[in-house]
Design an enzyme around this catalytic site. Structure first.
Site, short mmCIF file in Angstrom:
data_model
loop_
_atom_site.label_atom_id
_atom_site.label_comp_id
_atom_site.label_asym_id
_atom_site.label_seq_id
_atom_site.Cartn_x
_atom_site.Cartn_y
_atom_site.Cartn_z
N LYS A 98 0.83 -1.22 0.00
CA LYS A 98 0.00 0.00 0.00
C LYS A 98 0.86 1.26 0.00
O LYS A 98 0.59 2.20 -0.74
CB LYS A 98 -0.93 0.03 1.23
CG LYS A 98 -1.86 -1.16 1.36
CD LYS A 98 -2.83 -1.02 2.52
CE LYS A 98 -2.20 -0.91 3.89
NZ LYS A 98 -1.51 -2.14 4.36
N ARG A 102 -9.60 0.67 8.94
CA ARG A 102 -9.11 -0.67 9.26
C ARG A 102 -10.13 -1.47 10.06
O ARG A 102 -9.88 -2.61 10.42
CB ARG A 102 -7.85 -0.55 10.12
CG ARG A 102 -6.55 -0.73 9.35
CD ARG A 102 -5.43 -0.36 10.28
NE ARG A 102 -4.24 -1.12 10.03
CZ ARG A 102 -3.14 -0.59 9.48
NH1 ARG A 102 -3.11 0.65 9.09
NH2 ARG A 102 -2.08 -1.34 9.31
N ARG A 140 12.12 -5.13 5.83
CA ARG A 140 11.76 -3.76 5.45
C ARG A 140 12.54 -2.70 6.21
O ARG A 140 12.83 -2.84 7.39
CB ARG A 140 10.26 -3.58 5.70
CG ARG A 140 9.75 -2.20 5.33
CD ARG A 140 8.29 -2.21 5.14
NE ARG A 140 7.55 -2.21 6.39
CZ ARG A 140 6.23 -2.06 6.46
NH1 ARG A 140 5.53 -1.92 5.35
NH2 ARG A 140 5.62 -2.07 7.61
N ARG A 171 11.33 -0.35 11.44
CA ARG A 171 10.25 0.03 12.35
C ARG A 171 10.19 -0.92 13.54
O ARG A 171 10.36 -2.12 13.37
CB ARG A 171 8.91 -0.01 11.61
CG ARG A 171 8.60 1.27 10.89
CD ARG A 171 7.40 1.18 10.00
NE ARG A 171 6.30 0.38 10.52
CZ ARG A 171 5.17 0.19 9.85
NH1 ARG A 171 5.01 0.73 8.67
NH2 ARG A 171 4.22 -0.55 10.36
N ARG A 208 0.05 -8.11 14.03
CA ARG A 208 -0.53 -7.20 13.03
C ARG A 208 -1.32 -7.98 11.98
O ARG A 208 -2.39 -7.55 11.55
CB ARG A 208 0.58 -6.37 12.37
CG ARG A 208 1.05 -5.24 13.28
CD ARG A 208 2.42 -4.75 12.91
NE ARG A 208 2.49 -4.22 11.57
CZ ARG A 208 3.60 -4.21 10.83
NH1 ARG A 208 4.73 -4.70 11.32
NH2 ARG A 208 3.59 -3.69 9.63
P1 ADP Z 1 1.25 -1.57 8.14
O1 ADP Z 1 0.22 -1.43 7.04
O2 ADP Z 1 2.52 -2.14 7.65
O3 ADP Z 1 0.73 -2.28 9.36
P2 ADP Z 1 0.92 1.19 9.09
O4 ADP Z 1 1.96 2.23 9.09
O5 ADP Z 1 -0.27 1.40 8.23
O6 ADP Z 1 1.68 -0.15 8.65
O7 ADP Z 1 0.40 0.93 10.58
C1 ADP Z 1 1.27 0.72 11.64
C2 ADP Z 1 0.50 0.65 12.95
O8 ADP Z 1 -0.17 1.91 13.18
C3 ADP Z 1 -0.61 -0.38 13.02
O9 ADP Z 1 -0.14 -1.66 13.39
C4 ADP Z 1 -1.51 0.22 14.10
O10 ADP Z 1 -0.96 0.03 15.40
C5 ADP Z 1 -1.43 1.71 13.80
N1 ADP Z 1 -2.49 2.12 12.84
C6 ADP Z 1 -2.30 2.62 11.60
N2 ADP Z 1 -3.48 2.88 11.01
C7 ADP Z 1 -4.44 2.52 11.90
C8 ADP Z 1 -5.87 2.54 11.88
N3 ADP Z 1 -6.54 2.96 10.81
N4 ADP Z 1 -6.53 2.11 12.99
C9 ADP Z 1 -5.87 1.70 14.06
N5 ADP Z 1 -4.53 1.63 14.16
C10 ADP Z 1 -3.81 2.04 13.08
#
Ligand code: ADP
Length: 211
Positions: free
Chosen positions: A13, A86, A125, A158, A169
């Protein structure tokens, strides 16, 4: 046009958003990046989000939704929603927020990918500390080791890209986010993201956008 990118962590994404922003005049709204910025600047929101992110868990809907609502006050067109919504509750809230702004989601791209591929991608990553572009120690190496090609920023791993956190996750994705495939079925375009380079993925997606 507003687009949602739906897909498991590591499905591509973020990289796809990068391409769409560079070439098609979109702006990426990544809730993960917004949280990480808040953590870096030690805001109350960042401190709250960090507790969940470090565990690989989702940040509560109320916190996430109000952050997005605030963002949308300043920009709500030509957005790529990366990592939001999400959960069902976030999707319902987003519909309402956009309706209040006379706007909507136009297309939802679901990046479908095998879970075994995801693990390999996430464990290798690295992301740029400055521009957040992502690299991979095998599949997408930077020209200079540890340095971003784009802005010479330092590349970091990260904290949630460790194997136990990755599992949490993926579990959160399967139980809380995957049901959105059904929620968005009328707008959903399924893209096979297995064995697909970032530029191939971009070409597949852009053929549906028509820009
Ligand atoms: P990835 O898609 O690799 O998990 P992101 O940067 O999108 O990476 O998300 C990292 C973390 O940030 C998630 O595991 C969660 O803890 C938090 N997060 C991101 N977006 C959301 C969301 N829409 N709702 C809840 N938590 C979120």
């Amino acid at each position: 046009m507003n687009i949602i990118l739906l897909g498991a962590p590591g499905s591509g994404k973020g990289t796809l958003s990068e391409f769409l922003c560079d070439k098609n005049n979109f702006t990426q709204l990544s809730t993960g990046d917004l949280f990480r910025e808040n953590i870096s600047s030690k805001t109350d929101l960042g401190l709250e989000a960090q507790k969940y992110m470090n565990e690989g868990k989702l940040v509560p809907d109320s916190v996430t939704n109000s952050m997005v609502e605030k963002y949308l006050e300043s920009k709500n067109t030509n957005l790529i929603f990366d990592g939001f919504p999400r959960t069902d509750e976030q999707a319902l809230a987003l519909d309402q927020m956009l309706k209040n702004l006379n706007n909507q989601i136009d297309k939802v791209f679901y990046l479908e990918i095998d879970e075994s591929v995801l693990l390999g991608r996430l464990t290798g990553r690295m992301i740029c500390k400055i521009c957040k572009r992502s690299y991979h120690k095998v599949n997408r190496k930077p020209l200079k080791e540890g340095i971003c090609d784009f802005d010479n920023g330092e590349l970091i791993v990260r904290p949630d890209d460790q194997e136990d956190k990755i599992k949490t996750r993926l579990e959160a994705y399967n139980t809380q986010t995957a049901p959105l495939i059904e929620f968005y079925k009328n707008k959903l375009i399924k893209i096979d993201a297995d064995n697909c380079s970032p530029s191939e993925l971009y070409d597949r997606v852009v053929s549906f956008i028509g820009v």
